[in-house]
Design a protein around this motif. Structure first.
Motif, PDB file in Angstrom:
ATOM      1  N   TYR A  76       0.839  -1.197   0.000  1.00  0.00           N
ATOM      2  CA  TYR A  76       0.000   0.000   0.000  1.00  0.00           C
ATOM      3  C   TYR A  76       0.879   1.255   0.000  1.00  0.00           C
ATOM      4  O   TYR A  76       2.021   1.227   0.435  1.00  0.00           O
ATOM      5  CB  TYR A  76      -0.946   0.002   1.205  1.00  0.00           C
ATOM      6  CG  TYR A  76      -0.320   0.461   2.515  1.00  0.00           C
ATOM      7  CD1 TYR A  76       0.411  -0.409   3.315  1.00  0.00           C
ATOM      8  CD2 TYR A  76      -0.465   1.774   2.959  1.00  0.00           C
ATOM      9  CE1 TYR A  76       0.981   0.017   4.506  1.00  0.00           C
ATOM     10  CE2 TYR A  76       0.093   2.212   4.151  1.00  0.00           C
ATOM     11  CZ  TYR A  76       0.819   1.327   4.914  1.00  0.00           C
ATOM     12  OH  TYR A  76       1.390   1.748   6.092  1.00  0.00           O
ATOM     13  N   VAL A 122       0.635   5.397   1.055  1.00  0.00           N
ATOM     14  CA  VAL A 122      -0.120   6.525   1.607  1.00  0.00           C
ATOM     15  C   VAL A 122       0.833   7.689   1.805  1.00  0.00           C
ATOM     16  O   VAL A 122       1.841   7.560   2.504  1.00  0.00           O
ATOM     17  CB  VAL A 122      -0.771   6.175   2.964  1.00  0.00           C
ATOM     18  CG1 VAL A 122      -1.329   7.440   3.623  1.00  0.00           C
ATOM     19  CG2 VAL A 122      -1.883   5.161   2.800  1.00  0.00           C
ATOM     20  N   SER A 171      10.278  15.446   5.924  1.00  0.00           N
ATOM     21  CA  SER A 171      10.645  14.946   4.606  1.00  0.00           C
ATOM     22  C   SER A 171      11.039  16.112   3.718  1.00  0.00           C
ATOM     23  O   SER A 171      10.770  17.273   4.049  1.00  0.00           O
ATOM     24  CB  SER A 171       9.464  14.208   3.979  1.00  0.00           C
ATOM     25  OG  SER A 171       8.438  15.132   3.698  1.00  0.00           O
ATOM     26  N   GLY A 206       2.247   4.465  10.607  1.00  0.00           N
ATOM     27  CA  GLY A 206       3.112   5.204   9.687  1.00  0.00           C
ATOM     28  C   GLY A 206       3.096   6.706   9.896  1.00  0.00           C
ATOM     29  O   GLY A 206       4.127   7.366   9.756  1.00  0.00           O
TER      30      GLY A 206
HETATM   31  N1  LIG Z   1       7.042  12.251   3.413  1.00  0.00           N
HETATM   32  C1  LIG Z   1       5.970  11.538   3.799  1.00  0.00           C
HETATM   33  N2  LIG Z   1       6.168  10.392   4.483  1.00  0.00           N
HETATM   34  C2  LIG Z   1       5.114   9.647   4.885  1.00  0.00           C
HETATM   35  C3  LIG Z   1       3.800  10.060   4.606  1.00  0.00           C
HETATM   36  C4  LIG Z   1       3.619  11.270   3.893  1.00  0.00           C
HETATM   37  O1  LIG Z   1       2.490  11.708   3.607  1.00  0.00           O
HETATM   38  N3  LIG Z   1       4.736  11.978   3.500  1.00  0.00           N
HETATM   39  N4  LIG Z   1       2.736   9.277   5.025  1.00  0.00           N
HETATM   40  C5  LIG Z   1       2.973   8.375   6.139  1.00  0.00           C
HETATM   41  C6  LIG Z   1       1.896   7.436   6.344  1.00  0.00           C
HETATM   42  S1  LIG Z   1       0.422   8.068   6.931  1.00  0.00           S
HETATM   43  C7  LIG Z   1       2.053   6.086   6.162  1.00  0.00           C
HETATM   44  S2  LIG Z   1       0.851   4.998   6.629  1.00  0.00           S
HETATM   45  C8  LIG Z   1       3.303   5.538   5.568  1.00  0.00           C
HETATM   46  C9  LIG Z   1       3.011   4.701   4.350  1.00  0.00           C
HETATM   47  O2  LIG Z   1       4.206   4.242   3.780  1.00  0.00           O
HETATM   48  P1  LIG Z   1       4.161   3.565   2.358  1.00  0.00           P
HETATM   49  O3  LIG Z   1       3.509   4.526   1.417  1.00  0.00           O
HETATM   50  O4  LIG Z   1       5.575   3.253   1.987  1.00  0.00           O
HETATM   51  O5  LIG Z   1       3.343   2.302   2.505  1.00  0.00           O
HETATM   52  O6  LIG Z   1       4.197   6.566   5.168  1.00  0.00           O
HETATM   53  C10 LIG Z   1       4.292   7.645   6.063  1.00  0.00           C
HETATM   54  N5  LIG Z   1       5.344   8.504   5.581  1.00  0.00           N
END
Ligand SMILES: Nc1nc2c(c(=O)[nH]1)N[C@H]1C(S)=C(S)[C@@H](COP(=O)(O)O)O[C@H]1N2
Ligand SMILES: [Mo]
Length: 515
Positions: free
Chosen positions: A235, A237, A324, A371
């Motif tokens: 997945y 997100v 990030s 996450g």
């Molecule tokens: N830079 C960044 N990192 C992020 C996010 C994001 O929106 N931006 N979303 C987070 C969320 S809510 C989740 S659940 C995970 C998902 O990691 P994936 O996309 O590798 O599965 O990344 C996290 N890291």
């Protein structure tokens, strides 16, 4: 008359350019391999008789590809001009030329990359922009007389025809400038995607590349999520419309805040600290009960603990505020990054460098936390600080500041609503309580007594665990439920809650019909 046709031709060229530029922008934005223009050029190579093509290529040498693209572009402009001239008298006539041009673009992409998801979007989008631009640009020309280029004399008001001509030229100029800008951005996006792909291919990370699930982790029931989630099925997100394209040589990590020493690490500095590989199940706080925003992978990375030790976090600090490259933030308890769990600054997933979608070149992965409070992708900054001093992206939007993963379980087979034959049916799925571990999974039918399921092997408490229960199905409609107990003896709460503010809870429940 000549002036009108000439302006129509110019309008047609500009409209064709706008369509092509829109297609280039969409191509770069959607990370497609070829733009419609490039695909058309590629089709022309393929359709040219071999001898002719070879002769032409040997004559123009290495310039053949750019020349061919330039020639194809010229072809689009010539036809665009023809459409523009026609549309001075009949919009339908002019637009039919543009529809043909758009169809050629779609056909070219279709024959070079028919299976890629979204591959037709740039061609279709470009065609629509071209068609719209032609209608708008030539509207004034169709309305009637456009004055020739004659200087305005005297001080009276400008004649209407002269005004129309001016407006046309200004509009055409603006559309042309917009097209050049859009085309350039599209080419730049495409080049940065290509640069990241080639950097990924060139990386030689000291990690195990052949990745297989450890022995015994599967209950061997068809339809259960595989223990190892392949990267394409994992997945995704994030808030990035298009994932940042960040090269390892441009990446660096700053560790600062309440530390003894501010540290800057390059990608090579990070690798020199030593990579470890760990299985960790990552899940999203937005995952509903029974949902699939969860996956398990073998992550390779440097323990965050080692990196933080270089900076020496000070007393009183209780959080790491990570950021990030695109400005997204997360707050992760310092304790979760300093204790024994394998919290990683990860560079690879399932034996391959991270994909751009999953955070290339470096992301965080912390077992036991959702996450949104831990898994920062494209991470470039770690600030050691206090929960009372910072709020992260999702916390500002109403989600909890802390996000430990809730113990959960899911029925993968049978599917909800399935029609089954009576007799013994394998009810199976996964359960997770990252960094605590799954001790027990129970299944019940129609609110009856809970029955213990058989658990697959569990090489780590940080991954999900498969389970199976052999249920004796009798005819009729039935309701199946599952609940898990973690290694601390805590059983999943029956209290049903949706994801906000700190993760869904409740027992996954499905209905089946037995014949
Ligand atoms: N830079 C960044 N990192 C992020 C996010 C994001 O929106 N931006 N979303 C987070 C969320 S809510 C989740 S659940 C995970 C998902 O990691 P994936 O996309 O590798 O599965 O990344 C996290 N890291
Ligand atoms: Mo998430």
């Amino acid at each position: 008359m000549t002036s009108r046709a000439g302006l129509g031709g110019l309008g047609g060229v500009v409209a064709a350019g706008a369509g092509l530029a829109a297609a280039e922008l969409l191509t770069g934005y959607l990370h497609q391999r070829l733009s419609p223009l490039q695909a058309a050029a590629e089709r022309i190579i393929a359709l040219t008789p071999g001898a002719v093509a070879e002769g032409a290529i040997s004559r123009v040498g290495h310039a053949d590809k750019p020349l061919l693209v330039a020639g194809t572009l010229l072809g689009f402009f010539v036809l665009g001009a023809a459409g523009g001239v026609l549309s001075c008298w009949s919009l339908l006539g002019g637009e039919s030329v543009f529809v043909l041009l758009g169809a050629a673009g779609v056909a070219a992409v279709w024959t070079t990359a028919p299976t890629e998801q979204l591959s037709l979007v740039p061609a279709v989008g470009g065609a629509l922009v071209g068609i719209a631009a032609l209608a708008v640009l030539t509207a004034r020309l169709r309305r009637g007389q456009i004055a020739a280029r004659t200087p305005v004399t005297g001080s009276g008001p400008m004649p209407a025809a002269q005004l129309d001509r001016r407006t046309f030229l200004w509009t055409a100029g603006a559309v042309a400038a917009g097209a050049v800008a859009a085309g350039a951005i599209g080419r730049w996006l495409a080049a940065s995607t290509a640069a990241v792909e080639s950097a990924r291919a060139k990386l030689r990370l000291p990690i195990r590349r052949l990745v297989a699930a450890p022995p015994g982790v599967s209950v061997g029931v068809a339809g259960v999520s595989p223990w190892l989630t392949p990267v394409p099925a994992f997945y995704r997100v994030d808030t990035a419309l298009s994932p940042p394209q960040l090269l390892p040589e441009h990446w660096s990590l700053r560790i600062h805040g309440m530390v003894g020493r501010v540290v800057h690490l390059t990608y090579q500095d990070l690798l020199r600290l030593g990579l470890e590989q760990h299985w960790v199940t990552l899940c999203c706080v937005s995952n509903a009960v029974g949902g699939n925003l969860i996956g398990n992978a073998l992550w390779a990375g440097v323990p965050v603990r080692k990196v933080l030790a270089l900076a020496r976090p000070g007393g009183g600090a209780d959080v790491v505020y990570s950021r990030s490259v695109d400005g997204w933030t997360a707050t992760t308890p310092l304790s979760a990054l300093m204790d024994a769990r394998p919290a990683l600054l990860a560079v690879a997933m399932n034996g391959e460098p991270l994909t751009a979608d999953h955070g290339f070149p470096v992301r965080l992965v912390v077992p036991g936390l959702y996450g949104y409070v831990s898994a920062t992708k494209w991470v470039v900054d770690l600030q050691v600080t206090r929960f009372s001093d910072v709020t992260a992206f999702w916390t500002e939007r109403g989600w909890s500041a802390r996000g430990p993963v809730k113990t959960e379980s899911r029925i993968d087979v049978p599917r909800s609503g399935a029609r089954l034959d009576s007799g013994v049916v394998a009810v199976a799925g996964v359960a997770w309580a990252q960094h605590r571990g799954i001790a027990k999974v129970e299944v019940r039918a129609d609110g009856g007594p809970w029955r213990e399921a058989t658990l697959a092997a569990d090489p780590t408490v940080d991954s999900w665990r498969q389970w199976v229960y052999h249920w004796d199905a009798t005819s009729g409609s039935h309701r199946l439920q599952v609940r898990a107990t973690d290694d601390r003896g805590v059983t999943q709460t029956p209290d049903f809650s949706g994801p906000p503010p700190n993760g869904a809870s409740g027992w996954h429940t499905i209905g089946v019909r037995v014949a």
